[in-house]
Design a protein around this motif. Sequence first.
Motif, short mmCIF file in Angstrom:
data_model
loop_
_atom_site.label_atom_id
_atom_site.label_comp_id
_atom_site.label_asym_id
_atom_site.label_seq_id
_atom_site.Cartn_x
_atom_site.Cartn_y
_atom_site.Cartn_z
N HIS A 101 -7.26 -4.20 5.45
CA HIS A 101 -6.05 -3.93 4.66
C HIS A 101 -5.99 -2.49 4.14
O HIS A 101 -5.65 -2.26 2.97
N LEU A 102 -6.34 -1.54 5.01
CA LEU A 102 -6.20 -0.13 4.62
C LEU A 102 -4.71 0.23 4.60
O LEU A 102 -3.96 -0.18 5.48
N ASP A 103 -4.32 1.01 3.63
CA ASP A 103 -2.93 1.41 3.47
C ASP A 103 -2.74 2.80 4.07
O ASP A 103 -3.23 3.78 3.52
N ARG A 104 -2.01 2.90 5.17
CA ARG A 104 -1.84 4.19 5.83
C ARG A 104 -1.06 5.16 4.96
O ARG A 104 -1.24 6.37 5.06
N HIS A 105 -0.24 4.66 4.06
CA HIS A 105 0.51 5.54 3.15
C HIS A 105 -0.43 6.30 2.23
O HIS A 105 -0.11 7.43 1.82
N ALA A 106 -1.58 5.71 1.88
CA ALA A 106 -2.56 6.40 1.03
C ALA A 106 -3.06 7.67 1.70
O ALA A 106 -3.47 8.62 1.02
#
Length: 176
Positions: free
Chosen positions: A146-151
């Motif tokens: 669940h890594l957030d690419r927006h981060a």
Amino acid sequence: MTVGSATPIEIPTAGRYRIDPRRSTLAYTGRHLFGLGTVHATFQVLSGEVVVADPVTGTTVAAVVDAGSFSSGNARRDRDVTGAGLLDSDAHPEIRFTCTGTRQDGDRWLLAGTVTAHGVSVPVELAIDRCAREGTGMRVHARAEHLDRHAFGVTGGRGMVGRHLDLDLDVVADPA
């Protein structure tokens, strides 16, 4: 030493190990088309090092991945993902992981660290669920969910490219 009962995690012998890029993989899983489809892809591991400490909580890891090597089996998608609208691999050719701490959590080990992609460093925790000796080295499987690419500042392709992704690492390392 073995930890856990379901899938044993063998703590490797203390020492310095080099990641073998030919036998190591980074697999990507994400959603696309407004979450209706799943994309599976791989990235090429370029290099890395694992220093197993005694005690193991002092272990360090550093790995480098080729951002331009995204391969999903769809040439157009691969160009879009590595292009300026998403990963921009020409400007940011590498993805790096650096472990800043190791701890045991029940039957698994957690590697706390940072992933630097697209010029942005984000804290990430990798869960090691398998580790075994392979020859004189080791094979390790770890997962980041669940890594957030927006981060990472990768915000293009909204709706067409899912916001969250999972990474599976299968790493083979030999004594240095």
